[in-house]
Design a protein around this motif. Sequence first.
Motif, PDB file in Angstrom:
ATOM      1  N   LYS A 161       0.923  -1.087   0.000  1.00 15.91           N
ATOM      2  CA  LYS A 161      -0.122  -0.007   0.119  1.00 15.91           C
ATOM      3  C   LYS A 161       0.855   1.251   0.150  1.00 15.91           C
ATOM      4  O   LYS A 161       2.061   1.148   0.690  1.00 15.91           O
ATOM      5  CB  LYS A 161      -0.856  -0.188   1.092  1.00 15.91           C
ATOM      6  CG  LYS A 161      -2.035  -1.209   1.419  1.00 15.91           C
ATOM      7  CD  LYS A 161      -2.726  -1.075   2.492  1.00 15.91           C
ATOM      8  CE  LYS A 161      -3.710  -2.402   2.582  1.00 15.91           C
ATOM      9  NZ  LYS A 161      -4.369  -2.105   3.897  1.00 15.91           N
ATOM     10  N   VAL A 199       2.103   7.474   3.278  1.00 13.63           N
ATOM     11  CA  VAL A 199       1.855   8.834   3.144  1.00 13.63           C
ATOM     12  C   VAL A 199       2.344   9.384   4.414  1.00 13.63           C
ATOM     13  O   VAL A 199       2.237   8.697   5.413  1.00 13.63           O
ATOM     14  CB  VAL A 199       0.333   9.421   2.991  1.00 13.63           C
ATOM     15  CG1 VAL A 199      -0.028   9.058   1.573  1.00 13.63           C
ATOM     16  CG2 VAL A 199      -0.636   8.630   4.085  1.00 13.63           C
ATOM     17  N   ASN A 206      -0.247   3.936   5.967  1.00  9.81           N
ATOM     18  CA  ASN A 206      -0.810   3.792   4.810  1.00  9.81           C
ATOM     19  C   ASN A 206      -2.020   4.442   4.451  1.00  9.81           C
ATOM     20  O   ASN A 206      -2.408   5.222   5.354  1.00  9.81           O
ATOM     21  CB  ASN A 206      -1.077   2.106   4.417  1.00  9.81           C
ATOM     22  CG  ASN A 206      -1.888   1.583   5.307  1.00  9.81           C
ATOM     23  OD1 ASN A 206      -3.101   2.348   5.589  1.00  9.81           O
ATOM     24  ND2 ASN A 206      -1.664   0.445   5.785  1.00  9.81           N
ATOM     25  N   THR A 207      -2.606   4.724   3.141  1.00 13.85           N
ATOM     26  CA  THR A 207      -3.656   5.579   2.834  1.00 13.85           C
ATOM     27  C   THR A 207      -4.993   5.265   3.771  1.00 13.85           C
ATOM     28  O   THR A 207      -5.608   6.036   4.105  1.00 13.85           O
ATOM     29  CB  THR A 207      -4.075   5.542   1.287  1.00 13.85           C
ATOM     30  OG1 THR A 207      -4.141   4.211   0.980  1.00 13.85           O
ATOM     31  CG2 THR A 207      -2.663   6.164   0.728  1.00 13.85           C
ATOM     32  N   ILE A 263      -2.295  15.338   4.209  1.00 16.06           N
ATOM     33  CA  ILE A 263      -1.569  14.102   3.977  1.00 16.06           C
ATOM     34  C   ILE A 263      -0.894  14.423   2.666  1.00 16.06           C
ATOM     35  O   ILE A 263      -1.259  14.974   1.578  1.00 16.06           O
ATOM     36  CB  ILE A 263      -2.721  13.125   3.757  1.00 16.06           C
ATOM     37  CG1 ILE A 263      -3.770  13.010   4.922  1.00 16.06           C
ATOM     38  CG2 ILE A 263      -2.155  11.775   3.534  1.00 16.06           C
ATOM     39  CD1 ILE A 263      -5.029  12.569   4.807  1.00 16.06           C
ATOM     40  N   PRO A 290      -0.094  10.629  -2.203  1.00 19.22           N
ATOM     41  CA  PRO A 290       0.483   9.085  -2.242  1.00 19.22           C
ATOM     42  C   PRO A 290       1.551   8.640  -3.441  1.00 19.22           C
ATOM     43  O   PRO A 290       2.304   7.773  -3.334  1.00 19.22           O
ATOM     44  CB  PRO A 290      -0.546   8.239  -2.296  1.00 19.22           C
ATOM     45  CG  PRO A 290      -1.739   9.076  -2.648  1.00 19.22           C
ATOM     46  CD  PRO A 290      -1.356  10.427  -2.427  1.00 19.22           C
ATOM     47  N   ARG A 349      -8.114  15.182   2.972  1.00 15.73           N
ATOM     48  CA  ARG A 349      -8.770  13.912   2.924  1.00 15.73           C
ATOM     49  C   ARG A 349      -9.580  13.461   1.635  1.00 15.73           C
ATOM     50  O   ARG A 349      -9.414  12.499   1.163  1.00 15.73           O
ATOM     51  CB  ARG A 349      -9.730  13.601   4.254  1.00 15.73           C
ATOM     52  CG  ARG A 349      -8.978  13.517   5.451  1.00 15.73           C
ATOM     53  CD  ARG A 349      -9.858  13.043   6.485  1.00 15.73           C
ATOM     54  NE  ARG A 349      -9.242  12.695   7.855  1.00 15.73           N
ATOM     55  CZ  ARG A 349      -9.102  13.516   8.836  1.00 15.73           C
ATOM     56  NH1 ARG A 349     -10.052  14.534   8.906  1.00 15.73           N
ATOM     57  NH2 ARG A 349      -8.446  12.916   9.878  1.00 15.73           N
ATOM     58  N   LEU A 409      -7.456  12.878  -1.274  1.00 19.18           N
ATOM     59  CA  LEU A 409      -6.797  11.659  -1.014  1.00 19.18           C
ATOM     60  C   LEU A 409      -8.037  10.232  -1.261  1.00 19.18           C
ATOM     61  O   LEU A 409      -7.503   9.466  -2.058  1.00 19.18           O
ATOM     62  CB  LEU A 409      -6.364  11.214   0.351  1.00 19.18           C
ATOM     63  CG  LEU A 409      -5.800   9.902   0.671  1.00 19.18           C
ATOM     64  CD1 LEU A 409      -4.329   9.679  -0.292  1.00 19.18           C
ATOM     65  CD2 LEU A 409      -5.194   9.774   2.311  1.00 19.18           C
ATOM     66  N   ARG A 431      -7.042   8.001  -4.245  1.00 14.51           N
ATOM     67  CA  ARG A 431      -6.953   6.660  -4.125  1.00 14.51           C
ATOM     68  C   ARG A 431      -8.000   5.609  -4.793  1.00 14.51           C
ATOM     69  O   ARG A 431      -7.818   4.689  -5.056  1.00 14.51           O
ATOM     70  CB  ARG A 431      -7.259   6.325  -2.286  1.00 14.51           C
ATOM     71  CG  ARG A 431      -7.337   4.814  -1.944  1.00 14.51           C
ATOM     72  CD  ARG A 431      -7.270   5.072  -0.223  1.00 14.51           C
ATOM     73  NE  ARG A 431      -7.065   3.838   0.375  1.00 14.51           N
ATOM     74  CZ  ARG A 431      -8.022   3.082   1.084  1.00 14.51           C
ATOM     75  NH1 ARG A 431      -9.051   3.559   1.111  1.00 14.51           N
ATOM     76  NH2 ARG A 431      -7.621   1.902   1.430  1.00 14.51           N
TER      77      ARG A 431
END
Length: 71
Positions: free
Chosen positions: A6, A9, A26-27, A41, A44, A57, A60, A64
């Motif tokens: 994964k 971050v 991890n995310t 964050i 990634p 967030r 992210l 993701r």
Amino acid sequence: MPRKTKPLVEVAAKTEDGRVPLGIMNTKQALDLPEELDVEISHPDKEAGATEHFIDREELRRVRGKARGKR
């Protein structure tokens, strides 16, 4: 078959004095943090702990989701 790792971050709290690093995770762990924490964050796709490219967030979650869709 190699196991996929994964993305890691860096999570940092936003304070009056600037960004205070909380740690590398991890995310999923980053997204599981309580919403009450005001955090940024690292992206990634960048190296955790060595970048100044931070996202919130919501971004992210979008990044993701796109990465998961490529599998």
